[in-house]
Design an enzyme around this catalytic site. Structure first.
Site, mmCIF file in Angstrom:
data_model
loop_
_atom_site.group_PDB
_atom_site.id
_atom_site.type_symbol
_atom_site.label_atom_id
_atom_site.label_comp_id
_atom_site.label_asym_id
_atom_site.label_seq_id
_atom_site.Cartn_x
_atom_site.Cartn_y
_atom_site.Cartn_z
ATOM 1 N N ASN A 7 32.326 -9.623 65.896
ATOM 2 C CA ASN A 7 31.421 -8.463 66.187
ATOM 3 C C ASN A 7 32.491 -7.309 65.454
ATOM 4 O O ASN A 7 33.282 -6.987 66.442
ATOM 5 C CB ASN A 7 30.902 -8.218 67.381
ATOM 6 C CG ASN A 7 30.360 -7.102 67.539
ATOM 7 O OD1 ASN A 7 30.081 -5.873 66.862
ATOM 8 N ND2 ASN A 7 29.990 -6.601 68.848
ATOM 9 N N ARG A 99 27.649 -10.590 63.947
ATOM 10 C CA ARG A 99 26.783 -9.493 64.478
ATOM 11 C C ARG A 99 26.702 -8.265 63.297
ATOM 12 O O ARG A 99 27.552 -7.961 63.056
ATOM 13 C CB ARG A 99 27.334 -9.049 65.789
ATOM 14 C CG ARG A 99 26.326 -7.893 66.102
ATOM 15 C CD ARG A 99 26.603 -6.977 67.120
ATOM 16 N NE ARG A 99 25.964 -5.932 67.537
ATOM 17 C CZ ARG A 99 26.263 -4.802 68.202
ATOM 18 N NH1 ARG A 99 27.574 -4.521 68.108
ATOM 19 N NH2 ARG A 99 25.279 -3.737 68.329
ATOM 20 N N HIS A 189 19.724 -3.541 69.412
ATOM 21 C CA HIS A 189 19.908 -4.420 70.728
ATOM 22 C C HIS A 189 18.852 -5.647 70.507
ATOM 23 O O HIS A 189 18.745 -6.083 71.506
ATOM 24 C CB HIS A 189 19.666 -3.734 72.114
ATOM 25 C CG HIS A 189 20.520 -2.572 72.406
ATOM 26 N ND1 HIS A 189 20.305 -1.490 73.028
ATOM 27 C CD2 HIS A 189 21.988 -2.887 72.282
ATOM 28 C CE1 HIS A 189 21.344 -0.793 73.611
ATOM 29 N NE2 HIS A 189 22.341 -1.528 73.054
ATOM 30 N N ARG A 250 25.206 9.335 74.447
ATOM 31 C CA ARG A 250 24.277 9.537 73.445
ATOM 32 C C ARG A 250 23.037 10.419 74.053
ATOM 33 O O ARG A 250 22.755 9.954 75.510
ATOM 34 C CB ARG A 250 23.523 8.400 72.693
ATOM 35 C CG ARG A 250 24.709 7.714 71.789
ATOM 36 C CD ARG A 250 23.954 6.669 70.801
ATOM 37 N NE ARG A 250 24.901 5.637 70.509
ATOM 38 C CZ ARG A 250 24.711 4.386 70.545
ATOM 39 N NH1 ARG A 250 23.518 4.004 71.263
ATOM 40 N NH2 ARG A 250 25.640 3.699 70.188
ATOM 41 N N GLU A 396 24.541 -12.300 74.101
ATOM 42 C CA GLU A 396 24.222 -11.743 72.630
ATOM 43 C C GLU A 396 24.949 -12.905 71.774
ATOM 44 O O GLU A 396 24.666 -13.491 70.733
ATOM 45 C CB GLU A 396 24.537 -10.303 72.070
ATOM 46 C CG GLU A 396 23.607 -9.232 72.689
ATOM 47 C CD GLU A 396 23.821 -8.060 72.585
ATOM 48 O OE1 GLU A 396 24.573 -7.562 73.623
ATOM 49 O OE2 GLU A 396 23.684 -7.326 71.741
#
Ligand code: ADP
Length: 412
Positions: A7, A99, A189, A250, A396
């Site tokens: 990743n 990823r 996601h 965010r 994940e």
């Protein structure tokens, strides 16, 4: 089969080494051998590598590029220091799973890497200028260091949400903007939402098409997904991961006219305002303290900090409001699933989100809710609850490793 899951971000490389194959997947017996990360690539990098069950190896050294970081990871994996019995040489790494953040409309599922796939990921750079270039660096570095013949797969954050119907993915903007630039909701996601939906159907022992649930990924980034008959039919993140719920730094949803307002009032460029929305808003922006939910809860409890309390309240309110919207969007759901650092660990936040969902028949079992943290999976709703509530730790990387193995199996 040992799969290296990568990743790569703009200044970091995270990895997991996972031992898996089709039989191990079937038995749910695949396992992580090692994980770690190289942070602050481009300067004085910080290295943390951990072989399962052993003390972490930590170090700091200048690392210029993702390729150098990958070389460092591989050196450590093969060294006597790591003591990973399964790996003697590079040839014991059988595949790499990457990823990839944005797959646009082109990638609707995970794929084996090829020159054409790499070009497809490059074509999506416009949609994810901050993320896809780093993912591409990781893919190119892995090809250079491990050889082009080694099977590699790309697993996209957006792919799971490619089943969204057009009424859910289109913005009410001039249609030609979608036609010209593919401007639409993509959602992110996806690997996490897909993984917890898979766990749910495994726990319940039901087929995929009977999965009607709302999944909540609440970590530093937060998103909600409506999953109907096993497919994602709506999700809160949009063209970028900025839209939707309140997150660590965010803002989530805001009135788009605010951009112009801040530009003129504060004398800032659009770029600077965008940076405020991404990096200085959310929990951090409201509290003025931190983006870390644990610290906010401590501040609210120990110092009765008003803005910490407000940040937590706004966070929970917005999740609850979206759950209501998604229950309407999918005409009711059988379960709500919490995942991500906050969703998996904070009984307090789960309870605060669910407390005014009594109208929909949601009721938590306080004892079960308190018991679920640090990787514990299971039901936290009461027997009387009309909608079951679950905590499911996400994984994940495991899904990326499994997709890689399955794709290799299909190719044979
Ligand atoms: P990322 O989205 O970066 O993968 P994580 O899923 O690890 O992040 O989530 C990080 C968030 O989870 C942080 O806000 C952290 O404070 C929060 N978190 C972790 N443990 C707890 C806890 N016990 N209580 C409340 N929040 C927690």
């Amino acid at each position: 089969m040992n799969v290296l899951v990568l990743n790569c971000g703009s200044s970091s490389l995270k990895f997991q080494l996972i031992s898996t194959d089709l039989e191990l997947i079937e038995r749910n017996d695949d396992r992580r051998l090692a994980h770690g990360q190289v942070e602050r690539i481009g300067g004085a990098a910080i290295i943390t590598f951990v072989a399962e069950g052993r003390e972490p190896y930590r170090s700091a050294m200048p690392i210029k590029s993702i390729r150098m970081a990958l070389e460092k990871v591989l050196q450590w994996i093969m060294s006597d220091d790591s003591k990973i019995d399964e790996i003697g040489s590079l040839s014991d790494i059988h595949a790499v799973g990457h990823r990839v953040v944005h797959g646009g409309e082109h990638f609707t599922e995970s794929v084996m890497m090829s020159d054409a796939v790499l070009r497809g990921i490059e074509d999506c750079i416009d949609l994810a200028p901050l993320h896809n270039p780093a993912n591409i660096h990781g893919i190119v570095a892995a090809r250079e260091v491990l050889g082009k013949e080694l099977p590699q797969a790309a697993v996209f954050d957006t792919a799971f949400h490619q089943t969204l119907p057009d009424h859910a993915y289109l913005y009410a903007l001039p249609y030609q903007l979608y036609r010209r630039h593919r401007l639409r909701r993509y959602g992110f996601h996806g690997t996490s939402h897909r993984y917890v939906a898979y766990r749910y159907r495994t726990i319940r022992n039901i087929p995929r098409d009977q999965v009607n649930i709302i999944t909540l990924h609440l970590g530093n980034g937060c998103s909600i997904a409506a999953i109907k008959s096993g497919n994602s039919v709506d999700t809160s993140m949009g063209l970028t991961p900025l839209e939707g719920l309140v997150m660590g730094t965010r803002s989530g949803d805001v009135d788009p006219a605010i951009v112009e307002f801040i530009c003129s009032k504060e004398g800032l460029s659009i770029h600077e305002v965008e940076s405020i929305f991404n990096k200085q808003s959310g929990l951090l922006g409201i509290s003025g303290l931190t983006n870390d939910m644990r610290e906010l809860i401590a501040e609210a409890d120990e110092n009765d900090d008003r803005r910490a309390r407000l940040a937590i309240e706004i966070f929970c309110y917005r999740v609850r409001k979206d759950i209501g919207a998604y229950l309407a969007a999918m005409n009711g759901a059988a379960a709500i699933i919490f995942t991500g650092g906050i969703g998996e660990n904070s009984a307090r936040i789960r309870s605060s989100i669910c407390k005014d969902l009594a109208f929909a028949g949601v009721s938590l079992d306080p004892k079960a809710n308190d018991r679920h943290h640090e990787g514990k999976e299971g039901v936290v709703s009461s027997d009387a609850s009309k909608i079951a509530v679950y905590v499911v730790p996400t994984n994940e990387e495991l899904l990326i490793a499994r997709d890689t193995v399955r794709l290799i199996g299909e190719k044979k």
